[in-house]
Design an enzyme around this catalytic site. Structure first.
Site, PDB file in Angstrom:
ATOM      1  N   ASN A  67       6.482  -0.376   0.830  1.00  0.00           N
ATOM      2  CA  ASN A  67       7.905   0.433   0.792  1.00  0.00           C
ATOM      3  C   ASN A  67       7.587   1.408  -0.180  1.00  0.00           C
ATOM      4  OD1 ASN A  67       8.314  -1.889  -0.751  1.00  0.00           O
ATOM      5  ND2 ASN A  67      10.347  -1.641  -0.583  1.00  0.00           N
TER       6      ASN A  67
ATOM      7  N   ASP B 248       8.352 -10.362  -6.761  1.00  0.00           N
ATOM      8  CA  ASP B 248       9.116  -9.136  -5.985  1.00  0.00           C
ATOM      9  C   ASP B 248       9.331  -8.060  -7.249  1.00  0.00           C
ATOM     10  OD1 ASP B 248      10.510  -7.256  -4.541  1.00  0.00           O
ATOM     11  OD2 ASP B 248      12.381  -8.447  -4.411  1.00  0.00           O
TER      12      ASP B 248
HETATM   13 ZN   LIG Z   1      12.342  -7.228  -0.173  1.00  0.00          ZN
END
Ligand SMILES: [Zn+2]
Length: 428
Positions: free
Chosen positions: A90, A302
């Site tokens: 992303n 993350d």
């Molecule tokens: Zn995520």
């Protein structure tokens, strides 16, 4: 040479010295005398583990508006003992073509310090409407297909992607599991703190709905499915039920979901804002237990750097996400091993060989075992050393590490990628 340490890998735990030459481990024995000219790492009191593998990192390239980059993120990885990571798609533009995959791989190779495997968006433009060119992306080296940042809401699209992924070697589908219609406009867990602050929440059921659907589609298609950053107890129950039906599913949790609850947001501090959000004490307890009993496969950061002004904003306006590459192992030791909730070997497994196998990074020489002939991808860790997290001392430029100011136990003192030292806390 690495002398005096205790090796922990999937073969077990043993006191051995290691000699490294030309990027590989060339000798493993209880005691090896150094030859003249050998560089020696004194690992007495430390453990020596396969370099850590992180399944979820946001490298911010290609991108705009970020102060962090592949260069700073892989430096952060090295500082955290990580020798291989999976980059999330992303970005801006999002990684949905072989050209962009090659771009990320080439940039990472030029920087060195950590092996990078790019994921790719499972839909064109991460728009959730049309499957991307799964086969071409796989040929470019992609194994993880995900629209992370958001979930693909169309079950038909997920089914098509899974059908195509199911026949590709090593490929798997990962989902940022939050039902968009239930979380839109929400900024933290839909619970006590959100109610008190009068801010719309993101309910745990939004995660459970997407995971449940995806597990059904994985069963239908035979695709391998990976739950990204699981945040709640209900997800663990769904995964356990799917495993009983032999659905090929793996699951990861972040250090922050193991550390904090929604209460961290009680003062409105956006440092603790992320998606999926920090949840209740009962959820955190279930996640900790899942790592301890091995039902959670991996701890993944993350790692999501944001410039300070994007995190200094109000809870509603701030960007979601936290960094964590430099601190992940120390957080896991502090939260799980020190209080006696999980064995050190279990934590290392969830950060080394189990994630390496999920992403296929074992085929790149990561995750061990530490044996003669293996690539010298290693981390030396002092499990007893305490250190205070100071963002100024971390490689990530952004300072949104939720542990900043905290004392953690467990310090990565050296990281080696194919025998080359990529990080040493002992250097001046
Ligand atoms: Zn995520």
């Amino acid at each position: 040479m690495i002398r005096g340490g205790e090796v922990i890998d999937r073969l077990g735990r043993r006191r051995v010295d290691l000699r490294i030459d030309d990027g590989r481990v060339v000798e493993v024995a209880p005691s090896i005398g150094p030859a003249s000219g050998d560089a020696v790492v004194d690992a007495r009191g430390s453990i020596v583990v396969p370099g850590l593998v992180d399944l979820q990192v946001h490298l911010r390239e290609p991108g705009v508006g970020h102060v962090d980059s592949i260069e700073t993120c892989v430096a952060a990885a090295a500082q955290g003992g990580v020798t291989a990571l999976v980059a999330m798609p992303n970005t801006t533009p999002c990684i949905d073509t072989p050209e962009l995959v090659h771009h990320v791989h080439e940039r990472a190779r030029a920087v060195g310090r950590c092996d990078v495997m790019s994921s790719a968006a499972m839909t064109v433009g991460r728009a959730g409407e049309r499957a991307s060119d799964i086969e071409a992306l796989h040929a470019a080296g992609v194994r993880l297909f995900t629209d992370d940042g958001s979930a693909v809401m169309s079950s038909a699209v997920v089914r098509e992607v899974m059908e195509r992924v199911s026949v590709l070697r090593g490929a798997y589908v990962g989902q940022h599991a939050e039902d968009e219609s239930l979380v839109v406009g929400g900024h933290l867990n839909d619970g006590e703190v959100a109610a008190r602050l009068g801010i719309k929440g993101r309910p745990a059921v939004a995660e459970e709905i997407v995971v449940a659907r995806d597990l059904m589609l994985a069963m239908l298609t035979g695709a391998r499915y990976h739950v990204l950053h699981a945040s709640c107890a209900g997800t663990l129950e769904l995964v356990a039920a799917a495993r009983a039906r032999r659905v090929p599913v793996t699951i990861e949790v972040t250090p922050q979901h193991l550390s904090f609850t929604e209460q961290a947001l009680a003062s409105g501090d956006a440092l603790y804002k992320m998606n999926p959000p920090l949840r209740t004490a009962a959820d955190r307890q279930a996640l900790r237990a899942g790592v301890a009993d091995g039902s959670i496969d991996a701890i993944a950061t993350d790692h999501a750097p944001h410039p300070d002004d994007r995190k200094a904003a109000s809870l509603v306006d701030a960007a979601p996400g936290m960094t964590g590459l430099e601190t992940s192992l120390a957080v896991a030791i502090t939260e799980l091993v020190v209080p006696g909730l999980a064995a050190l070997e279990t934590v290392i497994a969830a950060m080394c060989w189990r994630p390496a196998r999920i992403a296929g990074l074992d085929r790149w020489g990561h995750g061990g075992p530490i044996a003669v002939g293996a690539p010298a991808n290693l981390a030396v860790v002092d499990p007893a050393e305490s250190w205070q997290v100071d963002p100024a001392g971390l490689a990530t430029v952004s300072s949104n590490n939720p542990h900043r100011g905290r004392w953690l136990q467990g310090r990565v003192t050296h990281t080696f990628l194919r025998g080359r030292c990529t990080w040493s806390s002992r250097m001046p």
